[in-house]
Design a protein around this motif. Sequence first.
Motif, PDB file in Angstrom:
ATOM      1  N   PRO A 127       0.845  -1.204   0.000  1.00 30.11           N
ATOM      2  CA  PRO A 127       0.000   0.000   0.000  1.00 30.11           C
ATOM      3  C   PRO A 127       0.875   1.247   0.000  1.00 30.11           C
ATOM      4  O   PRO A 127       1.986   1.227   0.537  1.00 30.11           O
ATOM      5  N   PRO A 128       0.414   2.308  -0.615  1.00 35.67           N
ATOM      6  CA  PRO A 128       1.225   3.528  -0.650  1.00 35.67           C
ATOM      7  C   PRO A 128       1.411   4.084   0.764  1.00 35.67           C
ATOM      8  O   PRO A 128       0.526   3.980   1.598  1.00 35.67           O
ATOM      9  N   SER A 129       2.598   4.638   0.996  1.00 34.71           N
ATOM     10  CA  SER A 129       2.842   5.215   2.320  1.00 34.71           C
ATOM     11  C   SER A 129       2.085   6.535   2.423  1.00 34.71           C
ATOM     12  O   SER A 129       1.875   7.209   1.420  1.00 34.71           O
ATOM     13  N   PRO A 130       1.674   6.917   3.643  1.00 31.60           N
ATOM     14  CA  PRO A 130       0.911   8.162   3.794  1.00 31.60           C
ATOM     15  C   PRO A 130       1.671   9.380   3.284  1.00 31.60           C
ATOM     16  O   PRO A 130       1.073  10.344   2.842  1.00 31.60           O
ATOM     17  N   SER A 131       2.996   9.343   3.342  1.00 31.20           N
ATOM     18  CA  SER A 131       3.771  10.511   2.917  1.00 31.20           C
ATOM     19  C   SER A 131       3.796  10.666   1.398  1.00 31.20           C
ATOM     20  O   SER A 131       4.224  11.690   0.893  1.00 31.20           O
ATOM     21  N   SER A 132       3.358   9.638   0.652  1.00 31.44           N
ATOM     22  CA  SER A 132       3.390   9.744  -0.797  1.00 31.44           C
ATOM     23  C   SER A 132       2.077  10.289  -1.356  1.00 31.44           C
ATOM     24  O   SER A 132       1.954  10.472  -2.549  1.00 31.44           O
ATOM     25  N   HIS A 133       1.094  10.532  -0.490  1.00 28.28           N
ATOM     26  CA  HIS A 133      -0.161  11.115  -0.952  1.00 28.28           C
ATOM     27  C   HIS A 133       0.107  12.509  -1.489  1.00 28.28           C
ATOM     28  O   HIS A 133       0.828  13.297  -0.885  1.00 28.28           O
ATOM     29  N   VAL A 134      -0.507  12.817  -2.603  1.00 28.18           N
ATOM     30  CA  VAL A 134      -0.338  14.144  -3.196  1.00 28.18           C
ATOM     31  C   VAL A 134      -1.327  15.095  -2.524  1.00 28.18           C
ATOM     32  O   VAL A 134      -2.514  14.806  -2.423  1.00 28.18           O
ATOM     33  N   LEU A 135      -0.797  16.205  -2.063  1.00 33.00           N
ATOM     34  CA  LEU A 135      -1.607  17.229  -1.423  1.00 33.00           C
ATOM     35  C   LEU A 135      -1.648  18.459  -2.314  1.00 33.00           C
ATOM     36  O   LEU A 135      -0.749  18.697  -3.112  1.00 33.00           O
ATOM     37  N   LYS A 136      -2.692  19.249  -2.124  1.00 32.81           N
ATOM     38  CA  LYS A 136      -2.779  20.532  -2.818  1.00 32.81           C
ATOM     39  C   LYS A 136      -2.905  21.604  -1.751  1.00 32.81           C
ATOM     40  O   LYS A 136      -3.758  21.530  -0.875  1.00 32.81           O
ATOM     41  N   LYS A 137      -2.025  22.600  -1.833  1.00 32.04           N
ATOM     42  CA  LYS A 137      -2.063  23.719  -0.901  1.00 32.04           C
ATOM     43  C   LYS A 137      -1.995  25.011  -1.694  1.00 32.04           C
ATOM     44  O   LYS A 137      -1.334  25.086  -2.735  1.00 32.04           O
ATOM     45  N   ILE A 138      -2.669  26.033  -1.167  1.00 35.34           N
ATOM     46  CA  ILE A 138      -2.650  27.353  -1.792  1.00 35.34           C
ATOM     47  C   ILE A 138      -2.255  28.363  -0.733  1.00 35.34           C
ATOM     48  O   ILE A 138      -2.799  28.367   0.370  1.00 35.34           O
ATOM     49  N   LEU A 139      -1.300  29.202  -1.087  1.00 36.52           N
ATOM     50  CA  LEU A 139      -0.796  30.239  -0.192  1.00 36.52           C
ATOM     51  C   LEU A 139      -1.154  31.592  -0.804  1.00 36.52           C
ATOM     52  O   LEU A 139      -0.981  31.799  -2.006  1.00 36.52           O
ATOM     53  N   ARG A 140      -1.656  32.504   0.026  1.00 39.04           N
ATOM     54  CA  ARG A 140      -2.037  33.832  -0.457  1.00 39.04           C
ATOM     55  C   ARG A 140      -1.070  34.866   0.113  1.00 39.04           C
ATOM     56  O   ARG A 140      -0.821  34.902   1.315  1.00 39.04           O
ATOM     57  N   LEU A 141      -0.535  35.716  -0.776  1.00 44.11           N
ATOM     58  CA  LEU A 141       0.345  36.809  -0.371  1.00 44.11           C
ATOM     59  C   LEU A 141      -0.296  38.120  -0.805  1.00 44.11           C
ATOM     60  O   LEU A 141      -0.679  38.277  -1.969  1.00 44.11           O
ATOM     61  N   GLU A 142      -0.412  39.055   0.116  1.00 42.04           N
ATOM     62  CA  GLU A 142      -0.976  40.355  -0.208  1.00 42.04           C
ATOM     63  C   GLU A 142       0.089  41.206  -0.915  1.00 42.04           C
ATOM     64  O   GLU A 142       1.265  41.143  -0.578  1.00 42.04           O
ATOM     65  N   VAL A 143      -0.331  42.004  -1.878  1.00 43.11           N
ATOM     66  CA  VAL A 143       0.555  42.911  -2.591  1.00 43.11           C
ATOM     67  C   VAL A 143       0.398  44.292  -1.933  1.00 43.11           C
ATOM     68  O   VAL A 143      -0.721  44.791  -1.828  1.00 43.11           O
ATOM     69  N   PRO A 144       1.493  44.906  -1.500  1.00 40.69           N
ATOM     70  CA  PRO A 144       1.395  46.164  -0.738  1.00 40.69           C
ATOM     71  C   PRO A 144       1.132  47.406  -1.591  1.00 40.69           C
ATOM     72  O   PRO A 144       1.839  48.404  -1.506  1.00 40.69           O
ATOM     73  N   VAL A 145       0.060  47.365  -2.405  1.00 39.20           N
ATOM     74  CA  VAL A 145      -0.236  48.497  -3.286  1.00 39.20           C
ATOM     75  C   VAL A 145      -0.669  49.742  -2.510  1.00 39.20           C
ATOM     76  O   VAL A 145      -0.442  50.856  -2.981  1.00 39.20           O
ATOM     77  N   ASP A 146      -1.267  49.572  -1.335  1.00 42.25           N
ATOM     78  CA  ASP A 146      -1.670  50.749  -0.549  1.00 42.25           C
ATOM     79  C   ASP A 146      -0.442  51.520  -0.069  1.00 42.25           C
ATOM     80  O   ASP A 146      -0.443  52.745  -0.055  1.00 42.25           O
ATOM     81  N   SER A 147       0.599  50.807   0.312  1.00 43.89           N
ATOM     82  CA  SER A 147       1.822  51.461   0.784  1.00 43.89           C
ATOM     83  C   SER A 147       2.667  52.016  -0.358  1.00 43.89           C
ATOM     84  O   SER A 147       3.410  52.973  -0.166  1.00 43.89           O
ATOM     85  N   TYR A 148       2.587  51.387  -1.526  1.00 40.68           N
ATOM     86  CA  TYR A 148       3.398  51.789  -2.683  1.00 40.68           C
ATOM     87  C   TYR A 148       2.501  51.866  -3.924  1.00 40.68           C
ATOM     88  O   TYR A 148       2.608  51.031  -4.828  1.00 40.68           O
ATOM     89  N   PRO A 149       1.618  52.867  -3.993  1.00 37.60           N
ATOM     90  CA  PRO A 149       0.627  52.911  -5.081  1.00 37.60           C
ATOM     91  C   PRO A 149       1.224  53.106  -6.476  1.00 37.60           C
ATOM     92  O   PRO A 149       0.589  52.738  -7.464  1.00 37.60           O
ATOM     93  N   ASN A 150       2.429  53.635  -6.575  1.00 36.65           N
ATOM     94  CA  ASN A 150       3.015  53.890  -7.895  1.00 36.65           C
ATOM     95  C   ASN A 150       3.996  52.813  -8.345  1.00 36.65           C
ATOM     96  O   ASN A 150       4.601  52.940  -9.403  1.00 36.65           O
ATOM     97  N   PHE A 151       4.175  51.769  -7.556  1.00 36.80           N
ATOM     98  CA  PHE A 151       5.116  50.711  -7.912  1.00 36.80           C
ATOM     99  C   PHE A 151       4.399  49.652  -8.740  1.00 36.80           C
ATOM    100  O   PHE A 151       3.296  49.224  -8.400  1.00 36.80           O
TER     101      PHE A 151
END
Length: 164
Positions: free
Chosen positions: A7-31
């Motif tokens: 049987p496949p080992s638990p560590s070989s299961h494929v996972l899907k993760k999503i990470l969200r990063l905010e873009v600092p447009v309020d602090s640097y509106p012209n960048f």
Amino acid sequence: MDWQGAPPSPSSHVLKKILRLEVPVDSYPNFNFVGRILGPRGNSLKRVEASTGCRVFIRGKGSIKDPGKEDKLRGKPGYEHLSDPLHILIEAEFPATIIDARLRHAQEIIEELLKPVDESQDLYKRQQLRELAMLNSTLREDSPHPGSVSPFSNGGMKRAKTGQ
């Protein structure tokens, strides 16, 4: 005998993760964060994806180049993200043993690109402009060579088309 293998080992299961990063447009509106992440013809983003194996999506208000088109799409199915502030989604789909390392690597690269740099000191932007000149066949060889400041190679790379 009906042998089906171990049987496949638990560590070989494929996972899907999503990470969200905010873009600092309020602090640097012209960048121009979107341009810095995308690079010439999207090549900088493609290199991030190729080197990490993660998918990177630019989402939220300001993620579409044409503001008029963005206004027309806002609220339509599939474009709900346009009501959110500008942000980056990093998506990884890997075995549990490596997914966190891959996500962390992509996060480090994107976070570095989200740090505004004075244009006169921005070696990364100079490299992108040089690449654009090469792509457009307008590079003058008497231009100064900034050297490679990117963790990626200069090889052209196509981004896989997806339904997103």
